[in-house]
Design a protein around this motif. Structure first.
Motif, short mmCIF file in Angstrom:
data_model
loop_
_atom_site.label_atom_id
_atom_site.label_comp_id
_atom_site.label_asym_id
_atom_site.label_seq_id
_atom_site.Cartn_x
_atom_site.Cartn_y
_atom_site.Cartn_z
N GLU A 246 0.83 -1.20 0.00
CA GLU A 246 0.00 0.00 0.00
C GLU A 246 0.87 1.25 0.00
N VAL A 247 1.94 1.23 0.76
CA VAL A 247 2.87 2.35 0.78
C VAL A 247 3.56 2.49 -0.57
N ALA A 248 4.01 1.37 -1.14
CA ALA A 248 4.71 1.40 -2.43
C ALA A 248 3.81 1.98 -3.52
N ARG A 249 2.56 1.54 -3.57
CA ARG A 249 1.64 2.05 -4.60
C ARG A 249 1.43 3.55 -4.43
N THR A 250 1.32 4.00 -3.20
CA THR A 250 1.09 5.42 -2.95
C THR A 250 2.30 6.25 -3.35
N LEU A 251 3.50 5.76 -3.04
CA LEU A 251 4.71 6.50 -3.40
C LEU A 251 4.89 6.56 -4.91
N GLN A 252 4.49 5.51 -5.62
CA GLN A 252 4.58 5.54 -7.08
C GLN A 252 3.76 6.68 -7.66
N VAL A 253 2.60 6.91 -7.06
CA VAL A 253 1.72 7.99 -7.55
C VAL A 253 2.23 9.35 -7.07
N ALA A 254 2.60 9.43 -5.80
CA ALA A 254 2.98 10.73 -5.22
C ALA A 254 4.31 11.25 -5.76
N LEU A 255 5.16 10.36 -6.27
CA LEU A 255 6.46 10.77 -6.78
C LEU A 255 6.48 10.89 -8.30
N GLN A 256 5.32 11.13 -8.88
CA GLN A 256 5.25 11.41 -10.32
C GLN A 256 5.92 12.75 -10.60
N ALA A 257 6.64 12.84 -11.73
CA ALA A 257 7.30 14.09 -12.09
C ALA A 257 6.29 15.19 -12.40
N ASP A 258 5.12 14.82 -12.96
CA ASP A 258 4.07 15.79 -13.28
C ASP A 258 3.21 16.03 -12.05
N PRO A 259 3.18 17.25 -11.52
CA PRO A 259 2.37 17.52 -10.31
C PRO A 259 0.90 17.17 -10.48
N ASN A 260 0.37 17.26 -11.69
CA ASN A 260 -1.05 16.98 -11.91
C ASN A 260 -1.38 15.50 -11.76
N LYS A 261 -0.37 14.63 -11.78
CA LYS A 261 -0.61 13.20 -11.66
C LYS A 261 -0.44 12.70 -10.23
N ARG A 262 -0.07 13.59 -9.33
CA ARG A 262 0.07 13.23 -7.92
C ARG A 262 -1.25 13.43 -7.17
N PRO A 263 -1.37 12.93 -5.94
CA PRO A 263 -2.46 13.39 -5.08
C PRO A 263 -2.38 14.92 -4.97
N GLN A 264 -3.51 15.56 -5.05
CA GLN A 264 -3.51 17.02 -5.12
C GLN A 264 -3.49 17.68 -3.75
N THR A 265 -3.73 16.91 -2.71
CA THR A 265 -3.70 17.44 -1.35
C THR A 265 -3.00 16.46 -0.42
N ILE A 266 -2.56 16.96 0.71
CA ILE A 266 -1.97 16.09 1.73
C ILE A 266 -3.00 15.08 2.22
N ALA A 267 -4.27 15.50 2.35
CA ALA A 267 -5.31 14.60 2.83
C ALA A 267 -5.47 13.40 1.89
N GLN A 268 -5.41 13.64 0.58
CA GLN A 268 -5.51 12.53 -0.38
C GLN A 268 -4.32 11.58 -0.24
N PHE A 269 -3.15 12.17 -0.06
CA PHE A 269 -1.95 11.35 0.10
C PHE A 269 -2.05 10.46 1.34
N VAL A 270 -2.47 11.05 2.46
CA VAL A 270 -2.61 10.30 3.70
C VAL A 270 -3.65 9.19 3.55
N SER A 271 -4.75 9.49 2.85
CA SER A 271 -5.79 8.49 2.64
C SER A 271 -5.27 7.31 1.83
N LEU A 272 -4.50 7.61 0.78
CA LEU A 272 -3.94 6.53 -0.04
C LEU A 272 -2.94 5.69 0.74
N LEU A 273 -2.21 6.32 1.66
CA LEU A 273 -1.24 5.59 2.48
C LEU A 273 -1.93 4.60 3.41
#
Length: 375
Positions: A246-273
């Motif tokens: 679950e952590v690995a999948r979230t980091l793959q998304v959050a560490l995208q070079a394009d900001p638009n492809k990342r979680p757009q808020t900290i809350a979304q990031f925490v939820s995915l984690l």
């Protein structure tokens, strides 16, 4: 911001490592413990003053228990401008992670355990509060975070270095810069998502996926997906992260070079984690003889691998309970293990409760709980 008199502040120690281009030193401000932050030569004094002012403004704007108080500005004896902050108690997170690496012979850092999750949760809440106040941290790194153990046994997290953008100079801090920062763009919530993801990655591995300190090379390196960085050390680090899918999948998304492809808020990031959940440790039954041998082996290994100045804070972060709590639990667990596995062992309970040192009691608790199949 208050301008402090020259006699109000005294530098009280050598600079802390790892904060370049900033120099952070322990200090005393009107008798209280403080941190003195400066950007000495070769940084242009005008640029240094702008960075310090920006940090003071951003820090004062974020009203959160995790943010230390700004005490004022101060000009050192050599004329260098300093920002004086209330010094957080405890240790910086990068030091704590390094201690974790010592435990694992530098083959791993921390686990995705409750202590790590608590630090990430607290950090995320603080940064989200900053976003609600219109402030992007923009400069988050492991040496921005201080962790302490309160008298009640709780972890207290403090966050410094609110700057809104990162000074782009070669050095360790460059490893945590987001691609848009390396391209000269401003920081926003998505930038902090990226840097918080790198914080998690570093916590688990003790490294970053793109370790280069060179600006041009850093821009190019960020184009490689985090799970396919062409480097043996990065591949080994990703294998560690992958222990928690679950952590690995979230980091793959959050560490995208394009900001638009990342979680757009900290809350979304925490939820995915999925904070609060992690892969359980395997449960297994152990013969009491193996339990005793394992406990003693653990004591010997820790005696070799832990630094002599290991503090109560570090012990707590490495899943150690307060001694008073542990001492009460140890006889009960030993009796349960002996009843289950060691009925024929004449000195079972005595063997399981004997400690080479009282401070090692929490390790024995963990071993006995593993014997009983408890988390």
């Amino acid at each position: 911001m208050i301008s402090l008199d020259r006699n109000d502040v005294t530098l009280a120690g050598a600079p802390l490592p790892g904060s370049a281009p900033a120099v952070v030193q322990p200090a005393r401000c009107q008798g209280a413990q403080a941190l003195a932050k400066s950007y000495p030569i070769p940084v242009d004094p005008a640029q240094a003053g702008a960075w310090l002012q920006a940090e003071a403004f951003a820090t004062q704007k974020v009203q959160h228990v995790c943010v230390p108080k700004v005490l004022g500005s101060w000009q050192g004896p050599d004329g260098t401008a300093h920002l004086i902050l209330q010094r957080p108690a405890g240790r910086r997170w990068d030091e704590i992670v390094r201690i974790g690496q010592q435990r694992h012979s530098y083959m791993a850092a921390r686990a995705w355990d409750e202590a790590t999750r608590h630090v990430v949760r607290s950090l995320a809440h603080c940064i989200e509060t900053a976003h609600f106040s219109g402030v992007a941290h923009g400069n988050l790194a492991p040496d921005s975070v201080w962790v302490d153990l309160t008298p009640m046994g709780e972890l207290d997290v403090k966050v410094v270095d609110f700057l809104g953008s990162t000074p782009l100079v070669p050095g360790p801090r460059l490893r945590f810069a987001a691609p848009e920062q390396l391209a000269g763009q401003g920081a926003d919530a998505r930038t902090d998502v990226y840097r918080l993801a790198l914080f998690v990655y570093f916590s688990l591995t003790g490294t970053t996926p793109w370790p280069t300190d060179d600006l041009a090379a850093a821009r190019t390196a960020r184009l490689a997906p985090v799970d396919r960085v062409p480097d043996e050390r990065a591949a080994a680090a990703w294998a560690l992260v992958s222990k928690w899918p679950e952590v690995a999948r979230t980091l793959q998304v959050a560490l995208q070079a394009d900001p638009n492809k990342r979680p757009q808020t900290i809350a979304q990031f925490v939820s995915l984690l999925g904070l609060g959940w992690a892969l359980p440790e395997p449960r297994r039954k152990l013969d009491v003889g193996y339990a005793v041998a394992g406990a003693l082996a653990m004591l010997a290994a820790l005696a070799v691998s832990w630094p002599a100045e290991d503090s109560r804070l570090t012990q707590a972060l490495l899943d150690r309970q307060p001694l008073a709590v542990c001492s009460a639990q140890l006889p009960v667990l030993a009796q349960q293990v002996c009843a289950k596995y060691g009925a024929t062992h004449p000195q079972c309970q005595q063997a399981l409760t004997f400690l080479l040192g009282r401070e090692e009691c929490p390790n024995r608790i963990k071993t006995l709980r593993a014997c009983l199949g408890e988390p």
